[in-house]
Design a protein around this motif. Structure first.
Motif, PDB file in Angstrom:
ATOM      1  N   GLU A  18       0.826  -1.201   0.000  1.00  0.00           N
ATOM      2  CA  GLU A  18       0.000   0.000   0.000  1.00  0.00           C
ATOM      3  C   GLU A  18       0.864   1.257   0.000  1.00  0.00           C
ATOM      4  OE1 GLU A  18      -2.526  -0.857   3.343  1.00  0.00           O
ATOM      5  OE2 GLU A  18      -3.271  -2.630   2.314  1.00  0.00           O
ATOM      6  N   GLY A  19       0.520   2.179  -0.886  1.00  0.00           N
ATOM      7  CA  GLY A  19       1.255   3.431  -1.017  1.00  0.00           C
ATOM      8  C   GLY A  19       2.309   3.392  -2.106  1.00  0.00           C
ATOM      9  N   GLU A  20       2.708   2.207  -2.551  1.00  0.00           N
ATOM     10  CA  GLU A  20       3.701   2.071  -3.627  1.00  0.00           C
ATOM     11  C   GLU A  20       2.991   2.083  -4.981  1.00  0.00           C
ATOM     12  OE1 GLU A  20       7.042  -0.553  -1.227  1.00  0.00           O
ATOM     13  OE2 GLU A  20       5.905  -1.531  -2.818  1.00  0.00           O
ATOM     14  N   THR A  21       3.776   2.321  -6.025  1.00  0.00           N
ATOM     15  CA  THR A  21       3.244   2.289  -7.380  1.00  0.00           C
ATOM     16  C   THR A  21       3.416   0.883  -7.944  1.00  0.00           C
ATOM     17  OG1 THR A  21       3.799   4.618  -7.718  1.00  0.00           O
ATOM     18  CG2 THR A  21       3.416   3.286  -9.694  1.00  0.00           C
ATOM     19  N   ALA A  22       2.325   0.321  -8.421  1.00  0.00           N
ATOM     20  CA  ALA A  22       2.372  -1.013  -9.026  1.00  0.00           C
ATOM     21  C   ALA A  22       3.075  -0.942 -10.370  1.00  0.00           C
ATOM     22  CB  ALA A  22       0.959  -1.554  -9.198  1.00  0.00           C
ATOM     23  N   PRO A  23       3.899  -1.930 -10.696  1.00  0.00           N
ATOM     24  CA  PRO A  23       4.572  -1.932 -11.996  1.00  0.00           C
ATOM     25  C   PRO A  23       3.570  -1.988 -13.155  1.00  0.00           C
ATOM     26  CG  PRO A  23       5.557  -3.569 -10.531  1.00  0.00           C
ATOM     27  CD  PRO A  23       4.310  -3.067  -9.866  1.00  0.00           C
ATOM     28  N   ASP A  24       3.885  -1.251 -14.211  1.00  0.00           N
ATOM     29  CA  ASP A  24       3.079  -1.318 -15.424  1.00  0.00           C
ATOM     30  C   ASP A  24       3.540  -2.521 -16.240  1.00  0.00           C
ATOM     31  OD1 ASP A  24       1.194  -0.577 -17.338  1.00  0.00           O
ATOM     32  OD2 ASP A  24       2.584   0.752 -18.379  1.00  0.00           O
ATOM     33  N   PHE A  25       2.680  -3.032 -17.076  1.00  0.00           N
ATOM     34  CA  PHE A  25       3.018  -4.131 -17.981  1.00  0.00           C
ATOM     35  C   PHE A  25       2.044  -4.105 -19.140  1.00  0.00           C
ATOM     36  CE2 PHE A  25       0.099  -5.810 -14.774  1.00  0.00           C
ATOM     37  CZ  PHE A  25      -0.882  -6.398 -15.559  1.00  0.00           C
ATOM     38  N   THR A  26       2.399  -4.779 -20.215  1.00  0.00           N
ATOM     39  CA  THR A  26       1.524  -4.949 -21.366  1.00  0.00           C
ATOM     40  C   THR A  26       1.452  -6.434 -21.683  1.00  0.00           C
ATOM     41  OG1 THR A  26       2.095  -2.775 -22.258  1.00  0.00           O
ATOM     42  CG2 THR A  26       1.166  -4.378 -23.805  1.00  0.00           C
TER      43      THR A  26
END
Length: 173
Positions: A18-26
């Motif tokens: 919580e509070g962190e940025t989730a990694p983006d993916f495609t």
């Protein structure tokens, strides 16, 4: 009661919290009729997202999790502003069949190489199956900036989230 399977304690994980940025993916995002490469960013640009990591299609934990989510109406009746998507190692073809069998209108990301699971530190090597990795069950609720608002990650296999707790967070996004 005797279980037909072993309960396995899973090692610690360094997953997004919580509070962190989730990694983006495609990855291919599979719906009822078609699939297309889609990024997580594209989904969060539209609003909050419930990202559900689960075991391969057809395994009893996957069936149980998605029946529960479908029956509770997440993203439809409950938390209608939240886009609910799943992700597993299953192929787009397996996802298409799973969606039809479960009579679900959700969409599922295909991650057969478990690269996204590795990004999230949720890759789980299956005992006795050299080279076979699946996703550790997990639920992440993300806001429009991919900030983790809620995270649940399995500590053993099989393990399931507290659906009432997750639902309370889904309705508050």
């Amino acid at each position: 009661m005797a279980l037909d399977f072993d309960v396995v304690e899973l090692p610690e994980t360094d997953h997004p919290t919580e509070g962190e940025t989730a990694p983006d993916f495609t990855r291919p995002l599979v719906g009822e009729e078609y699939w297309a490469d889609t990024s997580l960013d594209e989904l969060t640009d539209e609003g909050p997202v419930a990202l559900v990591f689960y075991t391969m299609d057809g395994a009893f934990p996957a069936t149980y999790v998605w029946n529960e989510i479908r029956d509770r109406g997440w993203g439809e009746d409950v938390g209608s502003d939240v886009t609910v998507v799943g992700i597993s190692i299953s192929t787009p073809y397996e996802h298409r069949d799973f969606l039809a069998e479960r009579e679900m209108s959700y969409r599922l990301f295909s991650d057969p190489g478990a690269e996204v699971a590795a990004q999230y530190d949720l890759a789980h090597d299956l005992d006795g199956m050299t080279g076979v990795t699946e996703h550790r069950p997990a639920v992440f609720l993300l806001d429009e900036d991919r900030t983790v608002e809620y995270a649940w990650v399995a500590s053993e296999w099989p393990d399931f989230p507290d659906y009432d707790e997750v639902e309370s967070h889904v309705t508050s996004l």
